[in-house]
Design a protein around this motif. Sequence first.
Motif, PDB file in Angstrom:
ATOM      1  N   MET A  89      40.296  47.746  24.781  1.00  0.00           N
ATOM      2  CA  MET A  89      41.300  47.304  25.746  1.00  0.00           C
ATOM      3  C   MET A  89      41.922  45.978  25.300  1.00  0.00           C
ATOM      4  O   MET A  89      43.114  45.736  25.472  1.00  0.00           O
ATOM      5  N   TRP A  90      41.078  45.133  24.722  1.00  0.00           N
ATOM      6  CA  TRP A  90      41.576  43.851  24.225  1.00  0.00           C
ATOM      7  C   TRP A  90      42.591  44.080  23.098  1.00  0.00           C
ATOM      8  O   TRP A  90      43.638  43.439  23.052  1.00  0.00           O
ATOM      9  N   SER A  91      42.294  45.008  22.198  1.00  0.00           N
ATOM     10  CA  SER A  91      43.221  45.316  21.105  1.00  0.00           C
ATOM     11  C   SER A  91      44.544  45.847  21.646  1.00  0.00           C
ATOM     12  O   SER A  91      45.616  45.538  21.106  1.00  0.00           O
ATOM     13  N   ILE A  92      44.466  46.647  22.697  1.00  0.00           N
ATOM     14  CA  ILE A  92      45.683  47.192  23.307  1.00  0.00           C
ATOM     15  C   ILE A  92      46.530  46.064  23.885  1.00  0.00           C
ATOM     16  O   ILE A  92      47.759  46.053  23.753  1.00  0.00           O
ATOM     17  N   ASN A 150      48.838  46.388  30.803  1.00  0.00           N
ATOM     18  CA  ASN A 150      47.558  46.405  30.089  1.00  0.00           C
ATOM     19  C   ASN A 150      46.606  45.347  30.639  1.00  0.00           C
ATOM     20  O   ASN A 150      45.388  45.567  30.694  1.00  0.00           O
ATOM     21  N   TYR A 151      47.162  44.218  31.037  1.00  0.00           N
ATOM     22  CA  TYR A 151      46.313  43.173  31.621  1.00  0.00           C
ATOM     23  C   TYR A 151      45.712  43.646  32.948  1.00  0.00           C
ATOM     24  O   TYR A 151      44.542  43.379  33.249  1.00  0.00           O
ATOM     25  N   ARG A 152      46.492  44.374  33.745  1.00  0.00           N
ATOM     26  CA  ARG A 152      45.960  44.907  35.006  1.00  0.00           C
ATOM     27  C   ARG A 152      44.821  45.883  34.747  1.00  0.00           C
ATOM     28  O   ARG A 152      43.833  45.910  35.480  1.00  0.00           O
ATOM     29  N   LYS A 153      44.955  46.690  33.701  1.00  0.00           N
ATOM     30  CA  LYS A 153      43.879  47.626  33.345  1.00  0.00           C
ATOM     31  C   LYS A 153      42.619  46.866  32.939  1.00  0.00           C
ATOM     32  O   LYS A 153      41.505  47.272  33.261  1.00  0.00           O
ATOM     33  N   LEU A 154      42.827  45.759  32.209  1.00  0.00           N
ATOM     34  CA  LEU A 154      41.675  44.953  31.808  1.00  0.00           C
ATOM     35  C   LEU A 154      40.987  44.359  33.029  1.00  0.00           C
ATOM     36  O   LEU A 154      39.748  44.341  33.118  1.00  0.00           O
ATOM     37  N   GLN A 155      41.768  43.880  33.963  1.00  0.00           N
ATOM     38  CA  GLN A 155      41.200  43.350  35.204  1.00  0.00           C
ATOM     39  C   GLN A 155      40.365  44.402  35.921  1.00  0.00           C
ATOM     40  O   GLN A 155      39.275  44.113  36.433  1.00  0.00           O
ATOM     41  N   SER A 156      40.890  45.620  35.954  1.00  0.00           N
ATOM     42  CA  SER A 156      40.174  46.713  36.629  1.00  0.00           C
ATOM     43  C   SER A 156      38.852  47.013  35.917  1.00  0.00           C
ATOM     44  O   SER A 156      37.823  47.242  36.561  1.00  0.00           O
ATOM     45  N   MET A 157      38.887  46.993  34.579  1.00  0.00           N
ATOM     46  CA  MET A 157      37.675  47.268  33.792  1.00  0.00           C
ATOM     47  C   MET A 157      36.605  46.210  34.024  1.00  0.00           C
ATOM     48  O   MET A 157      35.397  46.498  34.000  1.00  0.00           O
ATOM     49  N   LEU A 158      37.060  44.966  34.223  1.00  0.00           N
ATOM     50  CA  LEU A 158      36.117  43.848  34.327  1.00  0.00           C
ATOM     51  C   LEU A 158      35.883  43.404  35.766  1.00  0.00           C
ATOM     52  O   LEU A 158      35.521  42.260  36.022  1.00  0.00           O
ATOM     53  N   ARG A 159      36.082  44.324  36.706  1.00  0.00           N
ATOM     54  CA  ARG A 159      35.885  43.986  38.117  1.00  0.00           C
ATOM     55  C   ARG A 159      34.493  43.422  38.374  1.00  0.00           C
ATOM     56  O   ARG A 159      34.326  42.509  39.159  1.00  0.00           O
ATOM     57  N   GLU A 160      33.507  43.986  37.708  1.00  0.00           N
ATOM     58  CA  GLU A 160      32.128  43.555  37.920  1.00  0.00           C
ATOM     59  C   GLU A 160      31.693  42.494  36.908  1.00  0.00           C
ATOM     60  O   GLU A 160      30.509  42.152  36.834  1.00  0.00           O
ATOM     61  N   HIS A 161      32.626  42.030  36.106  1.00  0.00           N
ATOM     62  CA  HIS A 161      32.307  41.003  35.096  1.00  0.00           C
ATOM     63  C   HIS A 161      33.385  39.923  35.130  1.00  0.00           C
ATOM     64  O   HIS A 161      34.078  39.679  34.146  1.00  0.00           O
ATOM     65  N   GLU A 162      33.510  39.291  36.257  1.00  0.00           N
ATOM     66  CA  GLU A 162      34.565  38.310  36.445  1.00  0.00           C
ATOM     67  C   GLU A 162      34.435  37.113  35.500  1.00  0.00           C
ATOM     68  O   GLU A 162      35.423  36.486  35.138  1.00  0.00           O
ATOM     69  N   ASP A 175      40.784  34.560  30.055  1.00  0.00           N
ATOM     70  CA  ASP A 175      41.950  33.859  30.597  1.00  0.00           C
ATOM     71  C   ASP A 175      41.969  32.389  30.164  1.00  0.00           C
ATOM     72  O   ASP A 175      42.964  31.894  29.634  1.00  0.00           O
ATOM     73  N   ASP A 176      40.848  31.700  30.402  1.00  0.00           N
ATOM     74  CA  ASP A 176      40.809  30.260  30.180  1.00  0.00           C
ATOM     75  C   ASP A 176      40.850  29.880  28.708  1.00  0.00           C
ATOM     76  O   ASP A 176      41.506  28.907  28.325  1.00  0.00           O
ATOM     77  N   VAL A 177      40.142  30.648  27.890  1.00  0.00           N
ATOM     78  CA  VAL A 177      40.011  30.278  26.469  1.00  0.00           C
ATOM     79  C   VAL A 177      41.133  30.853  25.610  1.00  0.00           C
ATOM     80  O   VAL A 177      41.572  30.210  24.650  1.00  0.00           O
ATOM     81  N   LYS A 192      46.240  29.923  27.343  1.00  0.00           N
ATOM     82  CA  LYS A 192      46.628  28.875  26.402  1.00  0.00           C
ATOM     83  C   LYS A 192      47.374  29.400  25.169  1.00  0.00           C
ATOM     84  O   LYS A 192      48.301  28.757  24.677  1.00  0.00           O
ATOM     85  N   TYR A 193      46.947  30.554  24.667  1.00  0.00           N
ATOM     86  CA  TYR A 193      47.388  30.928  23.322  1.00  0.00           C
ATOM     87  C   TYR A 193      48.032  32.309  23.198  1.00  0.00           C
ATOM     88  O   TYR A 193      48.308  32.757  22.082  1.00  0.00           O
ATOM     89  N   LYS A 194      48.286  32.998  24.305  1.00  0.00           N
ATOM     90  CA  LYS A 194      48.787  34.366  24.181  1.00  0.00           C
ATOM     91  C   LYS A 194      50.090  34.442  23.371  1.00  0.00           C
ATOM     92  O   LYS A 194      50.345  35.414  22.670  1.00  0.00           O
TER      93      LYS A 194
END
Length: 226
Positions: free
Chosen positions: A1-4, A17-29, A36-38, A42-44
Amino acid sequence: MWSIIVDSPTWTSYTENYRKLQSMLREHEDVLQYLDDVWLNKYKEMFVSVWIDQHLNFGQRTSSRVEDQHSALKKYLQEKNYSLAKFVGAIDRFVKSQLTTINESFEKSMIVSKHEHKFSCFDLLRGNVSLKALDMLVEELQRVHQVDSSNCGCKLQNSCGLPCECISLESIDVFWRKLKISPSIPMENEDICGDGKFEVFKETYNKQPEAVKKKHDEKATRYIPA
């Protein structure tokens, strides 16, 4: 998902794609917070395709190629304390080895015909364009058939000088059509010849007394390697 996410060609696809990543990581905030922070906040703009592929980079999106060349050069510099003469000689051998590899790749592009390149739209390209460019075009054709054309973003055209459609030899950047290394030609009126100045130096040097010349020679040997 990160590669996508990294390969997102448009702002719309990046957001989706970012929304999909959020959905995937619902239980791993905590993981999402880290990304997001690192990285993203900052660097996208420095590594996500929608930003970096708006300009020609010919597929070089990281510094890994430079690091690879640095590592390869170190193999030629086997000693820690090289004299200038040995250092220049090692670089010369290194560059010549690269030149051999580049010429081999050019020759391969001119004579090799890969099965996956046997599209009718490639008829005028085979033998005239780098195999790497043809590989990228094949990947782009496959990708375009899988996604909505409105979400194309012209990523390949903007970043690599390769067309998204209407493929012709003229539509391909000259970078991919150069299949031989030509010798460099000095620019007109470019004065890079030092023969005249060297002759003046020799004439002045030869007029010096032997004691003075010996003193200069001793000083020079401290800096000029044998």
